[in-house]
Enzyme design. Structure first.
Site, mmCIF file in Angstrom:
data_model
loop_
_atom_site.group_PDB
_atom_site.id
_atom_site.type_symbol
_atom_site.label_atom_id
_atom_site.label_comp_id
_atom_site.label_asym_id
_atom_site.label_seq_id
_atom_site.Cartn_x
_atom_site.Cartn_y
_atom_site.Cartn_z
ATOM 1 N N GLU A 80 -1.570 -5.501 8.423
ATOM 2 C CA GLU A 80 -0.691 -4.939 9.451
ATOM 3 C C GLU A 80 -1.235 -5.193 10.861
ATOM 4 O O GLU A 80 -2.451 -5.193 11.079
ATOM 5 C CB GLU A 80 -0.539 -3.423 9.250
ATOM 6 N N ASP A 126 0.835 -1.208 0.000
ATOM 7 C CA ASP A 126 0.000 0.000 0.000
ATOM 8 C C ASP A 126 0.868 1.256 0.000
ATOM 9 O O ASP A 126 0.348 2.375 -0.112
ATOM 10 C CB ASP A 126 -1.041 -0.016 1.135
ATOM 11 N N SER A 127 2.208 1.083 0.049
ATOM 12 C CA SER A 127 3.104 2.227 -0.161
ATOM 13 C C SER A 127 2.888 2.811 -1.554
ATOM 14 O O SER A 127 3.315 3.929 -1.830
ATOM 15 C CB SER A 127 4.567 1.814 0.007
ATOM 16 N N GLU A 132 9.210 -4.536 10.324
ATOM 17 C CA GLU A 132 9.624 -3.210 9.837
ATOM 18 C C GLU A 132 10.183 -2.343 10.955
ATOM 19 O O GLU A 132 9.528 -2.156 12.001
ATOM 20 C CB GLU A 132 8.434 -2.505 9.150
ATOM 21 N N LYS A 149 -1.449 -9.302 2.612
ATOM 22 C CA LYS A 149 -0.708 -8.895 3.813
ATOM 23 C C LYS A 149 -1.581 -7.928 4.599
ATOM 24 O O LYS A 149 -2.273 -7.089 4.010
ATOM 25 C CB LYS A 149 0.619 -8.228 3.433
ATOM 26 N N ASP A 208 -1.162 -6.033 -0.377
ATOM 27 C CA ASP A 208 -1.578 -5.433 0.897
ATOM 28 C C ASP A 208 -3.085 -5.222 0.940
ATOM 29 O O ASP A 208 -3.687 -4.761 -0.042
ATOM 30 C CB ASP A 208 -0.917 -4.050 1.053
#
Ligand code: KIV
Length: 260
Positions: free
Chosen positions: A115, A44-45, A182, A113, A83
């Site tokens: 978070e 999602d970056s 991270e 993925k 993501d």
């Protein structure tokens, strides 16, 4: 042969490092795949590096799916992980199943993925894996929580290190096939990597992880700001600027095109 989640486990046992990078379109994905990247993350970056948002929060599930479809078309070998964006899985398990199911059905990605390692994330990972959706976890600095955590290193007090270790163990017990670690201290990443049976993929988490991931725009020198742990391998911004300026000069000075 196409990379599978099982293959990542074999590589962890063999201590063969896992190579991962992010991609947001067909061209980037094709280059990464042909260069031998094992795991291509539609992170999602892309909200920041492809869409120009200041954080990852604004990107929508539909936008992620749009980009993941393009990435899929460029990949023959790598495992594609997409993501789940902010607020596409946090409301409840049904929302997470619906979002993750759409990603797999519509894009051809092999896994999602998400978070966080709090109780709700653990429950979500359990439910998704139970219905056959492979999930990669992500602990430490979680950019979707930037409004509460900022972008600083996590796990640098004994208490927060213990919490992140517990989250990593819980995510692996819930069925996650891999974990992104991270921006945490390398000693903590080493402890997690030797404790959990699933592969860890580090970003700003030292060299003891089972693999490494970077945001490809950071590696290529295309990001406006790069985190302290990223390493630009090339200054593509300068190279592209030079090419565009030479093209403009050739057009202005009648050197391009040459057939007139
Ligand atoms: O969105 C992303 O690019 C990521 C990486 C930083 C792992 O989650």
């Amino acid at each position: 042969m196409a990379v599978t989640t099982e293959q990542l486990n074999v590589w962890k046992q063999q201590q063969r490092s896992i190579i991962s990078l992010t991609a947001w379109d067909y061209s980037i994905a094709r280059v990464l795949d042909e260069a031998g990247v094992d795991v291509i993350l539609v992170g999602d970056s892309l909200a920041m590096v492809a869409l120009g948002h200041p954080t990852t929060l604004p990107v929508t599930l539909d936008e992620m799916i749009h980009h993941a479809k393009a990435v899929r078309r460029g990949v023959k070998r790598a495992l594609i992980v997409c993501d789940l964006p902010f607020l596409s899985y946090q409301e409840n398990v049904s929302q997470a199943i619906h979002s993750a199911g759409r990603v797999l059905k519509e894009t051809g990605a092999a896994a999602v993925k998400l978070e966080g390692g709090h109780a709700r994330a653990i429950a979500t990972v359990k439910e998704l894996t139970a219905i056959g959706i492979p999930v990669m976890g992500h602990v430490g600095l979680t950019p979707q929580s930037c409004n509460s955590l900022g972008y600083k290193q996590q796990g640098n007090t004994a208490e927060s290190a213990d919490r992140i270790l517990d989250e990593a163990i819980a995510l692996s017990q819930a069925g996650a096939f891999s974990l992104v670690l991270e921006h945490i201290p390398s000693e903590l990443a080493a402890t997690i990597t030797s404790t959990v049976s699933i592969p860890t993929i580090g970003i700003g988490a030292g060299g003891a992880c089972d693999g490494q991931v970077l945001v490809t725009a950071d590696l290529l020198g295309l990001s406006l700001t790069t985190p302290p742990f990223a390493k630009p391998y090339i200054d593509l911004q300068s190279i592209m600027t030079d090419a565009v300026e030479r093209f403009a000069k050739d057009v202005l000075e009648d050197r391009f095109p040459t057939d007139h």
